[in-house]
Design a protein around this motif. Structure first.
Motif: not given
Length: 351
Positions: A240, A250, A253
């Protein structure tokens, strides 16, 4: 009566006179040159090899958590030797949260961080972070080979500045472009750094193959500009990319990432499936063996080729058969028979 002088005292007096004469000779050039005195010797200090100002104040903190093995420790030490702008710190406790690393970097006056996180004493994760604002990236480290383990023929000057070579895919994908800038700021030695040497004799390569980043370190040979590997080498599997330092929203990913626990679980399931298949084959074979056999009807033509055997007359023995002598040792009996035969031959020969 006059006291006698000692020899040692006389020598000490001469030494004092010599020192005073030398000090007077050194003081003479300051007041003005005397007649017959030699000109003073001038020593010039050579200028430094790299004349410039250190502007890029990048400092990288390289340390790890507790529970790492010897290979990770050697890899961490190799990175510290290859990066003169790095700093070291003690191992961090597992119970501490990762946000504490920002405070550690601030105390160490570092704005970049490479943190090795060990889990289950077999999985190694690497954090690359720009502290304290971010971004940060988390990788799974695989296929680690250190300098002492490889023993390659390549070599480079300690503290020299490296070239950074990137795969063309780093300019196509946005997440790879972000990682490229992070790699440049962390692995690139700043110019005119006090601990660095003003030479470029090795190159760091970052190649993307099989959805992983392969790190290699090569020496640049001056004669033909060929490359000879130095080490260390490792593979980074991106997990990530976070907006903050060691956390936050995030940004990316990796869809191709598979955790080590899942990988080990699939291996166990494949082994269990093979064992289950063998057991099923054995059970089928046992059922076939225990199954009832199908009786075939008798063929009436089989009797045609049967020939009846001759019936032997039944004899009834009324007399008890003679018992044979019990011989315990057959070899002794044979020896006795041979001796008897020899005696007979001797008697016949004498007649």
């Amino acid at each position: 009566m006059a006291a006698k002088r000692k020899r040692g005292a006389l020598a000490a007096g001469k030494a004092k006179r010599a020192r005073s004469a030398s000090s007077a000779g050194e003081a003479a050039p300051e007041g003005g040159p005397r007649d017959g005195s030699a000109p003073p010797q001038e020593y010039s200090i050579p200028p430094p090899v790299s004349q410039g100002k250190w502007k890029n104040k990048e400092r990288v903190l390289i340390f790890s958590s507790r529970g790492i093995n010897f290979r990770t420790r050697h890899l961490m030490q190799d990175l510290r030797t290859l990066m003169p702008h790095s700093k070291a710190d003690t191992k961090m406790d597992r119970k501490d949260q990762l946000f504490v690393i920002n405070e550690v970097c601030e105390m160490k006056n570092c704005n970049k961080c490479i943190f090795f996180e060990a889990k289950k004493k077999q999985d190694l994760y690497m954090w690359l972070s720009n502290t304290p604002q971010g971004p940060s990236a988390k990788f799974l480290v695989q296929n680690v080979h250190t300098l002492a383990e490889l023993k390659m023929t390549g070599n480079c000057l300690r503290g020299s500045r490296p070239l950074l070579s990137f795969d063309p895919i780093f300019d196509r994908e946005p997440h790879y472009a972000l990682l490229k800038e992070l790699f440049i700021q962390i692995f690139g030695t700043p110019q005119y750094h006090p601990k660095s040497q003003p030479f470029v004799d090795h190159v760091f390569t970052f190649t993307v193959t099989d959805e992983r980043i392969w790190f290699r370190n090569y020496q640049i040979i001056e004669e033909d500009a060929s490359l000879v590997e130095i080490g260390p080498r490792f593979v980074l599997n991106l997990i990530k990319i976070f907006q903050g330092s060691f956390g936050g929203p995030t940004l990316y990913e990796n869809p191709h990432y598979r955790s080590p626990n899942m990988h080990r679980r699939l291996i166990r399931l494949s082994v269990a499936a093979k064992f289950r298949e063998k057991q099923q084959v054995k059970e089928v074979q046992m059922v076939k063996k225990k199954g009832t056999k199908v009786l075939v009807e008798e063929d009436p033509t089989e009797v045609v080729f049967e020939t009846p055997a001759e019936e032997k007359p039944v004899e009834i023995q009324l007399v008890k058969p003679e018992s044979k002598p019990i011989v315990k040792d057959k070899k002794k009996l044979r020896k006795i028979q041979r001796k008897k035969q020899k005696k007979l031959f001797r008697t016949e020969g004498s007649k």
